[in-house]
Enzyme design. Structure first.
Site, short mmCIF file in Angstrom:
data_model
loop_
_atom_site.label_atom_id
_atom_site.label_comp_id
_atom_site.label_asym_id
_atom_site.label_seq_id
_atom_site.Cartn_x
_atom_site.Cartn_y
_atom_site.Cartn_z
N LEU A 71 38.71 73.06 60.31
CA LEU A 71 37.42 72.99 60.53
C LEU A 71 36.95 74.37 60.59
O LEU A 71 37.52 75.02 61.71
CB LEU A 71 36.82 71.90 61.33
CG LEU A 71 37.01 70.44 60.97
CD1 LEU A 71 36.38 69.64 62.52
CD2 LEU A 71 36.26 70.27 59.76
N ASP A 72 35.82 74.76 60.14
CA ASP A 72 35.26 76.34 60.44
C ASP A 72 34.73 76.35 61.88
O ASP A 72 34.56 75.23 62.47
CB ASP A 72 33.96 76.64 59.57
CG ASP A 72 34.27 76.68 58.21
OD1 ASP A 72 35.43 76.79 57.76
OD2 ASP A 72 33.38 76.25 57.53
N TYR A 73 34.73 77.66 62.38
CA TYR A 73 34.23 77.94 63.81
C TYR A 73 32.71 77.01 64.06
O TYR A 73 32.62 76.40 65.14
CB TYR A 73 34.29 79.38 63.88
CG TYR A 73 33.78 79.87 65.00
CD1 TYR A 73 34.81 79.86 66.13
CD2 TYR A 73 32.59 80.31 65.56
CE1 TYR A 73 34.61 80.42 67.55
CE2 TYR A 73 32.37 80.90 66.93
CZ TYR A 73 33.44 80.93 67.71
OH TYR A 73 32.90 81.52 68.87
N ARG B 268 30.23 74.23 52.54
CA ARG B 268 29.27 75.29 52.56
C ARG B 268 28.89 75.65 51.21
O ARG B 268 27.86 76.04 50.76
CB ARG B 268 29.74 76.09 53.66
CG ARG B 268 29.75 75.79 55.09
CD ARG B 268 29.74 76.80 56.09
NE ARG B 268 30.41 76.13 57.41
CZ ARG B 268 29.65 75.66 58.26
NH1 ARG B 268 28.14 76.00 58.13
NH2 ARG B 268 30.23 75.08 59.27
#
Ligand code: URA
Length: 234
Positions: A101-103, A189
């Site tokens: 998962l992204d930051y 995104r």
């Protein structure tokens, strides 16, 4: 643990073969040949078979973590940012995250020390859908939802068909639930950006039929036996 079992569970040889190795003097404990077939391996013992040290395999463990924003999905970071492993404060096993998962994405993440399991769960061919709740800028229309359901060209690739449900329109933003089974880097995104609605907030709320439920941000729980089996067979 009896030495033959200890050798067998490390994947070096069957128990019977281990007995043969012991009988032929090929097994050493702390540097000395071990000739007691029923020797009970103690914590801290260093066992070697034909000169190679064998390690006791860690018991596999499986957790579901609700990742907060501002943590990286990795076991270490060269920029000294906090990692998801830092949240697993009372887990001694060497767990790592399954997928990423992204930051700036929150939500559920499976943590385990079982490499085969991680490989299975994250492989797109097993089609385990991951569901994200995204709050995006602007009005995301039904027409755009239909595009996502078919797949959109985000530049480097065309996304696979997604499941999409518009939850609400509110103050110039739209909340959308989207399920995908690929999980390419920044995929969610990128797909909203392509359609002109950049993501403002992103949370993963389900992996297959395992939902975030009431798990608080930054908290984790063990996966149940049923959940582990479900993911293994998915
Ligand atoms: N897709 C993204 O863009 N970010 C995530 O963190 C997960 C999926």
């Amino acid at each position: 643990m009896r030495i033959n079992k200890y050798i067998a569970q490390a994947g070096v040889a069957s128990r019977r073969k281990a007995d043969e190795l012991i009988a032929s003097g090929k097994v050493k404990v702390n540097g000395s040949v071990m000739d007691v077939p029923g020797y009970d391996v103690q914590d801290g013992d260093i066992v070697t078979v034909e000169g190679k040290t064998i390690a006791e395999k860690e018991k596999p463990v499986y957790y579901l973590l609700n990742k907060p924003l501002g943590y990286i999905t990795s076991v270490s970071d060269d920029r000294e940012r906090l990692t998801v492993v830092d949240l697993m404060t009372d887990v001694t096993a060497r767990v790592f995250p399954v997928g990423r998962l992204d930051y700036n994405t929150s939500g559920i993440l499976i943590m385990t020390n079982d490499g085969d399991f991680a490989y299975h769960v994250s492989h797109p061919k097993h089609e385990i859908y991951k569901t994200y709740r995204a709050r995006v800028n602007g009005v995301f229309s039904e027409e755009k939802a239909r595009k996502l359901r078919k797949g959109v060209d985000v530049g480097p690739y065309v996304t696979k068909p997604a499941k999409v449900e518009i939850v609400k329109w509110d103050k110039g933003t739209t909340t959308v639930e989207v399920s995908i089974c690929e999980g390419k880097n920044h995929e969610v995104r990128d797909m909203f950006k392509t359609l002109g609605n950049p993501v403002l907030e992103l949370e993963r709320i389900a992996i297959g039929n395992i939902k975030i439920g009431r798990l608080l941000t930054g908290h984790y729980r063990k996966l149940t036996r049923e959940e582990i089996e479900y993911l293994r067979n998915a």
